[in-house]
Design an enzyme around this catalytic site. Sequence first.
Site, short mmCIF file in Angstrom:
data_model
loop_
_atom_site.label_atom_id
_atom_site.label_comp_id
_atom_site.label_asym_id
_atom_site.label_seq_id
_atom_site.Cartn_x
_atom_site.Cartn_y
_atom_site.Cartn_z
N ASP A 12 0.82 -1.21 0.00
CA ASP A 12 0.00 0.00 0.00
C ASP A 12 0.86 1.26 0.00
OD1 ASP A 12 -2.37 1.40 -0.02
OD2 ASP A 12 -2.70 1.26 2.13
N GLY A 71 0.01 5.53 -4.36
CA GLY A 71 -0.59 6.81 -4.74
C GLY A 71 0.03 7.96 -3.95
N ASN A 94 -10.89 -2.33 -5.40
CA ASN A 94 -10.10 -1.45 -6.27
C ASN A 94 -10.76 -1.24 -7.65
OD1 ASN A 94 -6.90 -2.67 -5.00
ND2 ASN A 94 -8.04 -0.86 -4.40
N ARG A 125 -12.09 2.29 -8.35
CA ARG A 125 -11.22 3.45 -8.59
C ARG A 125 -11.53 4.05 -9.98
NH1 ARG A 125 -5.31 2.52 -5.82
NH2 ARG A 125 -6.16 1.97 -3.78
N GLU A 142 1.11 -13.21 12.51
CA GLU A 142 1.70 -12.03 13.16
C GLU A 142 1.55 -10.87 12.19
OE1 GLU A 142 2.80 -11.95 16.23
OE2 GLU A 142 2.42 -14.10 16.47
C1 IPE Z 1 -5.48 -2.69 -0.30
O1 IPE Z 1 -5.07 -1.37 -0.51
C2 IPE Z 1 -5.49 -3.43 -1.59
C3 IPE Z 1 -4.17 -3.65 -2.20
C4 IPE Z 1 -3.02 -3.38 -1.65
C5 IPE Z 1 -4.20 -4.24 -3.50
P1 IPE Z 1 -6.14 -0.20 -0.64
O2 IPE Z 1 -5.38 1.06 -0.76
O3 IPE Z 1 -7.11 -0.50 -1.69
O4 IPE Z 1 -6.86 -0.30 0.78
P2 IPE Z 1 -7.87 0.68 1.54
O5 IPE Z 1 -9.09 0.74 0.73
O6 IPE Z 1 -7.19 1.99 1.68
O7 IPE Z 1 -8.06 0.02 2.85
C1 IPE Z 2 -1.45 0.27 -3.40
O1 IPE Z 2 -1.25 1.64 -3.41
C2 IPE Z 2 -1.71 -0.30 -4.78
C3 IPE Z 2 -3.10 -0.73 -5.00
C4 IPE Z 2 -4.06 -0.72 -4.12
C5 IPE Z 2 -3.43 -1.21 -6.33
P1 IPE Z 2 -2.46 2.66 -3.44
O2 IPE Z 2 -2.81 2.91 -4.86
O3 IPE Z 2 -3.57 2.18 -2.59
O4 IPE Z 2 -1.80 3.96 -2.83
P2 IPE Z 2 -2.41 4.92 -1.72
O5 IPE Z 2 -2.84 4.06 -0.58
O6 IPE Z 2 -3.54 5.64 -2.35
O7 IPE Z 2 -1.28 5.82 -1.35
MG MG Z 3 -4.02 2.41 -0.63
#
Ligand code: IPE
Ligand code: IPE
Ligand code: MG
Length: 247
Positions: free
Chosen positions: A21, A24, A69, A72, A208
């Site tokens: 995560d 973005g 996802n 999005r 864990e």
């Molecule tokens: C979880 O990340 C899914 C992946 C890492 C693929 P998200 O960024 O989608 O999670 P939330 O929605 O913020 O919990």
């Molecule tokens: C994880 O990074 C990748 C996916 C969920 C596909 P994010 O895209 O969720 O990045 P943040 O959490 O918005 O920073």
């Molecule tokens: Mg994320």
Amino acid sequence: MSLKEKIDPARLPRHIAIIMDGNGRWAKQKGRLRVFGHQNGVLAVRDTVESAAELGIKYLTLYAFSTENWNRPKFEVNALMELLVGTIRKETKTLTDNNIRLQAIGNLDSLPSGCRKELKEAMDLTAGNTRMTLVLALSYSSKWEIIQAVKKIAEGVSSKEISADRIDESLFNSFLCTANFPDPELLIRTSGEQRVSNFLLWQIAYSELYFTEKLWPDFRKEDLYEAILDYQRRERRFGKTSEQIAS
Ligand code: IPE
Ligand code: IPE
Ligand code: MG
């Protein structure tokens, strides 16, 4: 002593799962588009896969795209799918050279056909590899996985192939996408968020959990070593007392 040397090879987790995560936010910090973060996330994937295999981890599961996802912006979803196809195509040879088997869990039928094809080819090509299994969670959500298991079991019961009193943890497990993999001993989530986001809810019953502030594109070998060392400092009691574990 380096971090890597501090790891006890006799007490490695057999299976590590990672919620990758923060792509973005990483891009945003640099004044770039979110997609730039995803592209750089691939470098972290490469480093992590390589270090896990080097250490002797047997299963590595990466949460790459969740069911949620799909909600999005279309532009980002398309970019992620293209990145996925391109990465699988480019990395299959490296997986083969390193004796790594590729597997996938999730609602794979919901992926675009080009993506499914690339994935299937890579899985077929690496099917005989034995050093480590890399599992990609794609269009995955744990509640979806559990519901589809329940449906199949219900069908089995109504067609009399399964008798209801035979339903136990082991039978239920065999209907999950992860039926052929052990449960992860260690779950890592990057980016400072402390939640599970619909990932492996059944399978992490006794895992864990390790949270790090690092954003996924910055995650490197040393970060994996830190997580494993933290795991090795913990006492896993499984409901017993500390004294029972010591004896
Ligand atoms: C979880 O990340 C899914 C992946 C890492 C693929 P998200 O960024 O989608 O999670 P939330 O929605 O913020 O919990
Ligand atoms: C994880 O990074 C990748 C996916 C969920 C596909 P994010 O895209 O969720 O990045 P943040 O959490 O918005 O920073
Ligand atoms: Mg994320």
